[in-house]
Motif scaffolding. Structure first.
Motif, mmCIF file in Angstrom:
data_model
loop_
_atom_site.group_PDB
_atom_site.id
_atom_site.type_symbol
_atom_site.label_atom_id
_atom_site.label_comp_id
_atom_site.label_asym_id
_atom_site.label_seq_id
_atom_site.Cartn_x
_atom_site.Cartn_y
_atom_site.Cartn_z
ATOM 1 N N ALA A 27 0.861 -1.183 0.000
ATOM 2 C CA ALA A 27 0.000 0.000 0.000
ATOM 3 C C ALA A 27 0.894 1.228 0.000
ATOM 4 C CB ALA A 27 -0.897 -0.016 1.235
ATOM 5 N N HIS A 28 0.274 2.379 0.037
ATOM 6 C CA HIS A 28 1.033 3.618 0.147
ATOM 7 C C HIS A 28 0.811 4.192 1.527
ATOM 8 C CE1 HIS A 28 2.458 3.763 -3.921
ATOM 9 N NE2 HIS A 28 1.264 3.353 -4.312
ATOM 10 N N GLY A 29 1.907 4.431 2.228
ATOM 11 C CA GLY A 29 1.852 4.982 3.570
ATOM 12 C C GLY A 29 1.912 6.487 3.534
ATOM 13 N N THR A 30 2.339 7.049 4.646
ATOM 14 C CA THR A 30 2.445 8.503 4.754
ATOM 15 C C THR A 30 3.442 9.060 3.749
ATOM 16 O OG1 THR A 30 4.121 8.270 6.465
ATOM 17 C CG2 THR A 30 1.843 8.467 7.201
ATOM 18 N N ARG A 31 3.167 10.253 3.289
ATOM 19 C CA ARG A 31 4.020 10.962 2.333
ATOM 20 C C ARG A 31 4.251 10.160 1.054
ATOM 21 N NH1 ARG A 31 7.876 12.175 7.069
ATOM 22 N NH2 ARG A 31 6.701 13.765 8.145
ATOM 23 N N GLY A 32 3.299 9.280 0.719
ATOM 24 C CA GLY A 32 3.390 8.520 -0.516
ATOM 25 C C GLY A 32 4.402 7.394 -0.493
#
Length: 140
Positions: A27-32
């Motif tokens: 997945a994509h976490g914080t700040r991409g």
């Protein structure tokens, strides 16, 4: 037991790992930043978010038994050179087993092996290594 693809990429909802209860999700976490979620039979065990510096080479290692077969999954961050570590699984009074790590999303590595092991060591090619006890797959 090894995983089917040498490189695993984001965009897959959940990726089961062969005939084991293990699965991962990118997945994509914080700040991409890319994130890796590790599951055992649908139970979320760990979340790693790509880190630019000083990431754990070896983040976790779990074991489980499913349909009478034992398996171990180990995972961590790729070193800055992008080459996965050598991964060795051991059990007291038994010969070590070299598990083949696979790259996930370009920043993580995963190693899956059939068998019952109690320790895992990840060694980078510069000689640095990290070692963990393999925990039960359902423990936190």
């Amino acid at each position: 037991m090894t995983m089917q693809n040498p490189t695993l990429d984001p965009g897959v909802d959940t990726l089961p790992l062969l005939d084991s209860p293990w699965s991962v999700r990118f997945a994509h976490g914080t700040r991409g930043r890319v994130a890796l979620e590790v599951y055992n039979a649908g139970l979320l065990l760990d979340v790693l978010v790509a880190q630019p510096l000083a990431a754990d080479l070896l983040r976790g290692a779990r074991r489980t038994v499913s349909n009478g077969l034992s398996s171990v999954l180990a995972w961590g961050h790729l070193p800055p050179d992008g080459i996965p570590p050598a991964v060795e699984l051991t059990r007291r009074h038994r010969a070590p087993y070299a598990a083949e790590p696979r790259i996930g999303a370009g920043v993580f590595w995963l190693a899956l092996a059939q068998g019952s092991f109690d320790r895992v060591t990840a060694t980078h090619r510069d000689g640095t290594s990290e070692r963990l006890r393999v925990r039960a797959g359902w423990s936190r």
